[in-house]
Design an enzyme around this catalytic site. Structure first.
Site, short mmCIF file in Angstrom:
data_model
loop_
_atom_site.label_atom_id
_atom_site.label_comp_id
_atom_site.label_asym_id
_atom_site.label_seq_id
_atom_site.Cartn_x
_atom_site.Cartn_y
_atom_site.Cartn_z
N TYR A 124 -15.78 -27.51 -24.52
CA TYR A 124 -16.12 -26.10 -24.30
C TYR A 124 -17.22 -25.75 -25.31
O TYR A 124 -16.95 -25.40 -26.46
CB TYR A 124 -14.90 -25.20 -24.51
CG TYR A 124 -13.84 -25.29 -23.43
CD1 TYR A 124 -14.11 -25.91 -22.21
CD2 TYR A 124 -12.58 -24.75 -23.61
CE1 TYR A 124 -13.13 -25.99 -21.22
CE2 TYR A 124 -11.60 -24.83 -22.62
CZ TYR A 124 -11.89 -25.45 -21.43
OH TYR A 124 -10.93 -25.53 -20.45
N PHE B 103 -8.34 -19.80 -14.76
CA PHE B 103 -8.99 -18.71 -14.04
C PHE B 103 -7.96 -17.62 -13.69
O PHE B 103 -7.91 -17.12 -12.56
CB PHE B 103 -9.68 -19.19 -12.75
CG PHE B 103 -10.91 -20.04 -12.95
CD1 PHE B 103 -11.53 -20.12 -14.18
CD2 PHE B 103 -11.45 -20.77 -11.90
CE1 PHE B 103 -12.67 -20.91 -14.36
CE2 PHE B 103 -12.59 -21.55 -12.06
CZ PHE B 103 -13.20 -21.62 -13.29
N GLY C 37 -9.52 -14.81 -12.17
CA GLY C 37 -10.46 -15.16 -11.11
C GLY C 37 -11.66 -15.96 -11.64
O GLY C 37 -12.51 -16.38 -10.86
N GLY C 38 -11.72 -16.14 -12.96
CA GLY C 38 -12.75 -17.00 -13.54
C GLY C 38 -14.18 -16.50 -13.33
O GLY C 38 -15.13 -17.27 -13.46
N LEU D 80 -10.48 -10.07 -7.77
CA LEU D 80 -9.04 -9.83 -7.60
C LEU D 80 -8.73 -8.37 -7.23
O LEU D 80 -7.57 -8.02 -7.07
CB LEU D 80 -8.30 -10.19 -8.90
CG LEU D 80 -8.55 -11.59 -9.48
CD1 LEU D 80 -7.64 -11.83 -10.67
CD2 LEU D 80 -8.36 -12.66 -8.44
N1 LIG Z 1 -8.21 -27.06 -16.86
C1 LIG Z 1 -9.33 -26.65 -16.33
O1 LIG Z 1 -9.95 -27.33 -15.52
C2 LIG Z 1 -9.86 -25.29 -16.72
C3 LIG Z 1 -10.92 -24.71 -15.98
C4 LIG Z 1 -11.35 -23.44 -16.36
C5 LIG Z 1 -10.76 -22.77 -17.42
N2 LIG Z 1 -9.74 -23.36 -18.12
C6 LIG Z 1 -9.05 -22.65 -19.22
O2 LIG Z 1 -8.51 -21.44 -18.68
C7 LIG Z 1 -8.93 -20.33 -19.49
C8 LIG Z 1 -9.02 -19.10 -18.63
O3 LIG Z 1 -10.01 -19.25 -17.63
P1 LIG Z 1 -11.45 -18.60 -17.73
O4 LIG Z 1 -11.68 -18.07 -19.09
O5 LIG Z 1 -12.43 -19.60 -17.22
O6 LIG Z 1 -11.39 -17.46 -16.65
P2 LIG Z 1 -10.61 -16.04 -16.57
O7 LIG Z 1 -9.71 -15.87 -17.74
O8 LIG Z 1 -10.04 -15.94 -15.21
O9 LIG Z 1 -11.82 -15.02 -16.61
C9 LIG Z 1 -12.70 -14.98 -17.70
C10 LIG Z 1 -13.88 -14.10 -17.25
O10 LIG Z 1 -13.43 -12.77 -17.04
C11 LIG Z 1 -14.05 -11.88 -17.98
N3 LIG Z 1 -12.97 -11.02 -18.50
C12 LIG Z 1 -11.97 -11.35 -19.34
N4 LIG Z 1 -11.16 -10.30 -19.56
C13 LIG Z 1 -11.64 -9.28 -18.81
C14 LIG Z 1 -11.25 -7.95 -18.61
N5 LIG Z 1 -10.16 -7.44 -19.21
N6 LIG Z 1 -12.01 -7.15 -17.78
C15 LIG Z 1 -13.11 -7.66 -17.16
N7 LIG Z 1 -13.54 -8.93 -17.31
C16 LIG Z 1 -12.81 -9.74 -18.14
C17 LIG Z 1 -14.65 -12.75 -19.06
O11 LIG Z 1 -15.84 -12.15 -19.56
P3 LIG Z 1 -15.87 -11.61 -21.09
O12 LIG Z 1 -15.85 -12.83 -21.95
O13 LIG Z 1 -17.12 -10.84 -21.18
O14 LIG Z 1 -14.63 -10.77 -21.27
C18 LIG Z 1 -14.97 -14.03 -18.31
O15 LIG Z 1 -16.22 -13.93 -17.64
C19 LIG Z 1 -10.27 -20.81 -20.07
O16 LIG Z 1 -10.67 -20.01 -21.16
C20 LIG Z 1 -9.94 -22.24 -20.39
O17 LIG Z 1 -9.23 -22.28 -21.62
C21 LIG Z 1 -9.28 -24.59 -17.77
#
Ligand SMILES: NC(=O)c1ccc[n+]([C@@H]2O[C@H](COP(=O)([O-])OP(=O)(O)OC[C@H]3O[C@@H](n4cnc5c(N)ncnc54)[C@H](OP(=O)(O)O)[C@@H]3O)[C@@H](O)[C@H]2O)c1
Length: 286
Positions: free
Chosen positions: A59, A212, A215-216, A221
């Site tokens: 990351y 996600f 919704g990533g 959503l």
């Molecule tokens: N195993 C795998 O293959 C894999 C793949 C993807 C992710 N992951 C893990 O899963 C975690 C979560 O997934 P993710 O971070 O990709 O996606 P997520 O949590 O679904 O969404 C993150 C996105 O939403 C925005 N966001 C966050 N909180 C918000 C809120 N309260 N209101 C509006 N927008 C908001 C963030 O922007 P801002 O930063 O501007 O808030 C970012 O663009 C990752 O951090 C990672 O640790 C694992």
């Protein structure tokens, strides 16, 4: 704050955790974010009671200058008692930005990279991540790679093992080799089809960690019923999306990702939202 789950049976963690992928960049290998803000988000997460941080050595910002594991170490080392850091190994990256899969023989150095960058002797949880966000690579064996990680666990280099991007056959294949403490798969309010793996986790007390969860940034959503439930609670749609995940099963752990302090506060507060039967019926119909 959310209630506790015992990861691997012995690590009590709040079910509302934190995903570190968005700290270095708000995409994947995209433009770098401000590292000082990233460190502030991590410190605030811990202040708010988050004690489960999900990360990976890969990351990083696209230019490699900001890295999630380095931010975690800089912000939080020496780590507070009870903080659980989960990392993952699997993908390998070529200098031209291509992504490939690692082989069993590559995994030791990938685990060691996490030990070095996080500054830990033994990560609490290491996932073997296969496939990609499009879904599990059905039919591909995880046996050789999972056995390599299990050998490192037996040596004391890893506390618990997990799997990411897997189907129920992968989970069964791995469990025949060593205990699986957690599965991390693509799942959220607009993508609810991973029911077989979730049921298998539920049956065996394995943590199910949806990635996600909001919704990533690629799935919207905010349907009509989601908005209605949010209005009923005076909450935001992301908060209800997280509360829905936590209500979906007691083995679900949420790891919303953000590089924003205000989104962190908002997301962490979702751990205290209790959805009613009426809310859940609305959200089931969404
Ligand atoms: N195993 C795998 O293959 C894999 C793949 C993807 C992710 N992951 C893990 O899963 C975690 C979560 O997934 P993710 O971070 O990709 O996606 P997520 O949590 O679904 O969404 C993150 C996105 O939403 C925005 N966001 C966050 N909180 C918000 C809120 N309260 N209101 C509006 N927008 C908001 C963030 O922007 P801002 O930063 O501007 O808030 C970012 O663009 C990752 O951090 C990672 O640790 C694992």
């Amino acid at each position: 704050m959310s209630e506790h789950f015992h990861l691997g049976g012995d690590l009590p963690i709040n079910r509302l955790g934190f995903g570190a992928m968005r700290l270095p960049t708000n995409s994947f290998h995209g433009p770098a974010r401000d590292p000082e803000t990233g460190r502030a988000v991590l410190r605030r997460a811990v202040e708010l009671g988050v004690n489960h941080i999900d990360t990976a050595a890969f990351y990083t910002s696209g230019d490699g200058t900001v890295r999630a594991n380095s931010l975690i170490r800089e912000a939080l080392y020496p780590y507070p008692a009870g903080l659980v850091i989960a990392t993952k190994v699997g993908p390998v990256f070529t200098p031209d930005g291509g992504v490939g899969a690692s082989h069993a023989a590559d995994l030791r150095s990938l685990v060691e990279e996490n030990l070095d960058t996080l500054g830990v002797d033994r990560p609490d949880l290491v996932y073997l991540r296969i496939g990609g966000v499009e879904g599990p690579p059905h039919g591909e064996s995880v046996a050789a790679r999972f056995a390599a990680l299990a050998a490192m666990r037996d040596e004391g280099l890893i506390r618990h093992l997990g799997l990411s991007n897997v189907d129920a056959d992968h989970l069964a294949e791995a469990r025949a080799i060593a205990p699986v403490a957690a599965v991390q798969n693509h799942f959220h309010a607009a993508k609810r089809d991973d029911t077989e793996v979730l049921a298998a986790c539920e049956e065996s007390g394995i943590a199910y960690v949806p990635y996600f969860p909001l919704g990533g940034g690629i799935s919207d959503l905010s349907g009509e019923r989601m908005s209605k439930v949010a209005a009923r609670h005076g909450a935001t749609v992301p908060q209800i999306a997280l509360a829905w995940l936590l209500a979906r099963s007691p083995v679900v752990l949420a790891i919303p990702g953000t590089g924003s302090l205000s989104h962190l506060d908002e997301n962490t507060a979702a751990g205290s939202i209790v959805l009613t039967d009426e809310d859940l019926a609305d959200l089931t119909a969404e």
